[in-house]
Write a protein that holds these residues in place. Structure first.
Motif, PDB file in Angstrom:
ATOM      1  N   ASP A   5     -30.573  33.069  34.160  1.00  0.00           N
ATOM      2  CA  ASP A   5     -29.747  34.188  33.700  1.00  0.00           C
ATOM      3  C   ASP A   5     -28.316  33.726  33.468  1.00  0.00           C
ATOM      4  OD1 ASP A   5     -31.257  36.839  35.730  1.00  0.00           O
ATOM      5  OD2 ASP A   5     -31.991  35.717  34.005  1.00  0.00           O
ATOM      6  N   ASP A   6     -27.814  32.860  34.374  1.00  0.00           N
ATOM      7  CA  ASP A   6     -26.449  32.346  34.224  1.00  0.00           C
ATOM      8  C   ASP A   6     -26.312  31.501  32.965  1.00  0.00           C
ATOM      9  OD1 ASP A   6     -25.512  33.611  36.499  1.00  0.00           O
ATOM     10  OD2 ASP A   6     -25.891  31.876  37.792  1.00  0.00           O
ATOM     11  N   ASP A   7     -27.355  30.721  32.638  1.00  0.00           N
ATOM     12  CA  ASP A   7     -27.320  29.923  31.400  1.00  0.00           C
ATOM     13  C   ASP A   7     -27.199  30.829  30.171  1.00  0.00           C
ATOM     14  OD1 ASP A   7     -29.834  27.579  32.618  1.00  0.00           O
ATOM     15  OD2 ASP A   7     -27.652  27.507  32.797  1.00  0.00           O
ATOM     16  N   VAL A   8     -27.982  31.913  30.157  1.00  0.00           N
ATOM     17  CA  VAL A   8     -27.945  32.844  29.028  1.00  0.00           C
ATOM     18  C   VAL A   8     -26.569  33.486  28.925  1.00  0.00           C
ATOM     19  CG1 VAL A   8     -28.901  34.993  28.089  1.00  0.00           C
ATOM     20  CG2 VAL A   8     -30.429  33.277  29.091  1.00  0.00           C
ATOM     21  N   ARG A   9     -26.014  33.906  30.058  1.00  0.00           N
ATOM     22  CA  ARG A   9     -24.673  34.511  30.041  1.00  0.00           C
ATOM     23  C   ARG A   9     -23.629  33.521  29.518  1.00  0.00           C
ATOM     24  NH1 ARG A   9     -26.999  36.938  34.501  1.00  0.00           N
ATOM     25  NH2 ARG A   9     -27.044  39.193  34.360  1.00  0.00           N
ATOM     26  N   GLU A  10     -23.732  32.262  29.922  1.00  0.00           N
ATOM     27  CA  GLU A  10     -22.791  31.237  29.462  1.00  0.00           C
ATOM     28  C   GLU A  10     -22.927  31.005  27.957  1.00  0.00           C
ATOM     29  OE1 GLU A  10     -19.758  28.329  29.658  1.00  0.00           O
ATOM     30  OE2 GLU A  10     -20.293  30.051  30.886  1.00  0.00           O
ATOM     31  N   ILE A  11     -24.155  30.995  27.461  1.00  0.00           N
ATOM     32  CA  ILE A  11     -24.370  30.856  26.011  1.00  0.00           C
ATOM     33  C   ILE A  11     -23.719  32.014  25.273  1.00  0.00           C
ATOM     34  CG2 ILE A  11     -26.131  30.959  24.183  1.00  0.00           C
ATOM     35  CD1 ILE A  11     -27.978  29.408  26.162  1.00  0.00           C
ATOM     36  N   LEU A  12     -23.916  33.224  25.773  1.00  0.00           N
ATOM     37  CA  LEU A  12     -23.312  34.402  25.136  1.00  0.00           C
ATOM     38  C   LEU A  12     -21.788  34.342  25.180  1.00  0.00           C
ATOM     39  CD1 LEU A  12     -25.746  37.149  26.422  1.00  0.00           C
ATOM     40  CD2 LEU A  12     -25.554  36.282  24.095  1.00  0.00           C
ATOM     41  N   LEU A  30     -39.026  31.155  27.122  1.00  0.00           N
ATOM     42  CA  LEU A  30     -37.860  31.988  26.842  1.00  0.00           C
ATOM     43  C   LEU A  30     -37.324  31.686  25.455  1.00  0.00           C
ATOM     44  CD1 LEU A  30     -35.631  33.970  27.843  1.00  0.00           C
ATOM     45  CD2 LEU A  30     -34.368  31.950  28.554  1.00  0.00           C
ATOM     46  N   VAL A  31     -37.033  32.750  24.716  1.00  0.00           N
ATOM     47  CA  VAL A  31     -36.368  32.635  23.432  1.00  0.00           C
ATOM     48  C   VAL A  31     -35.145  33.535  23.483  1.00  0.00           C
ATOM     49  CG1 VAL A  31     -36.532  33.047  20.947  1.00  0.00           C
ATOM     50  CG2 VAL A  31     -38.523  32.203  22.192  1.00  0.00           C
ATOM     51  N   VAL A  32     -33.980  32.968  23.169  1.00  0.00           N
ATOM     52  CA  VAL A  32     -32.744  33.741  23.098  1.00  0.00           C
ATOM     53  C   VAL A  32     -32.290  33.711  21.650  1.00  0.00           C
ATOM     54  CG1 VAL A  32     -30.338  33.934  23.834  1.00  0.00           C
ATOM     55  CG2 VAL A  32     -32.085  33.132  25.446  1.00  0.00           C
ATOM     56  N   HIS A  33     -32.203  34.887  21.041  1.00  0.00           N
ATOM     57  CA  HIS A  33     -31.766  35.005  19.645  1.00  0.00           C
ATOM     58  C   HIS A  33     -30.631  36.011  19.618  1.00  0.00           C
ATOM     59  CE1 HIS A  33     -32.814  35.992  15.195  1.00  0.00           C
ATOM     60  NE2 HIS A  33     -31.764  35.206  15.297  1.00  0.00           N
TER      61      HIS A  33
END
Length: 140
Positions: A5-12, A30-33
């Motif tokens: 979750d922290d990785d996704v927040r950092e990407i955002l 996991l796919v983040v788009h």
């Protein structure tokens, strides 16, 4: 290695601070788009509002918009009491619902102080970013 979750927040956060309009990251399971909508900050995909109040509805009520695409939930779990009902008084930081995106639950704050006068989305309904979830009569 899957993203946390922290990785996704950092990407955002990094996208929000850049001029990137769209990014897609794929890992195992996991796919983040992320796509900016008309220049909206990427942080909105995290459930954070940029601080600007949404435009008022024609009848003088203010909508609480969906901050992201996902599944709308009125309560923290099935059978639980909804976060808010019509007539509920809310503050800017009052959680009014959850939006589920990729198995992650995102709390949605009211963003305004007032009274809920209408619930516009149905429980478990897919909503898009900007869809009005609730209508609020602001404190006078």
């Amino acid at each position: 290695m899957p993203l946390s979750d922290d990785d996704v927040r950092e990407i955002l956060r990094l996208i929000d601070e850049s001029d990137v309009a769209e990014l897609r990251v794929e890992t195992e399971g996991l796919v983040v788009h992320v796509v900016r909508d008309g220049g909206a900050p990427a942080a909105a995909a995290e459930g954070e509002l940029d601080g600007a109040a949404p435009p008022a509805a024609d009848d003088g009520l203010l909508p609480i918009p969906a901050p992201m695409l996902g599944t709308f939930y009125r309560a923290p779990s099935p059978g639980a009491t909804p976060f808010v009902d019509v007539g509920a008084r809310v503050e800017e930081d009052t959680v009014v619902c959850l939006i589920e995106v990729m198995k992650m639950m995102n709390a949605v704050p009211a963003g305004v102080a007032g009274t809920i006068v209408e619930i516009r989305a149905a429980n478990s309904e897919l909503v898009e970013a900007g869809d009005p979830l609730f209508l609020v009569r602001l404190d006078s």
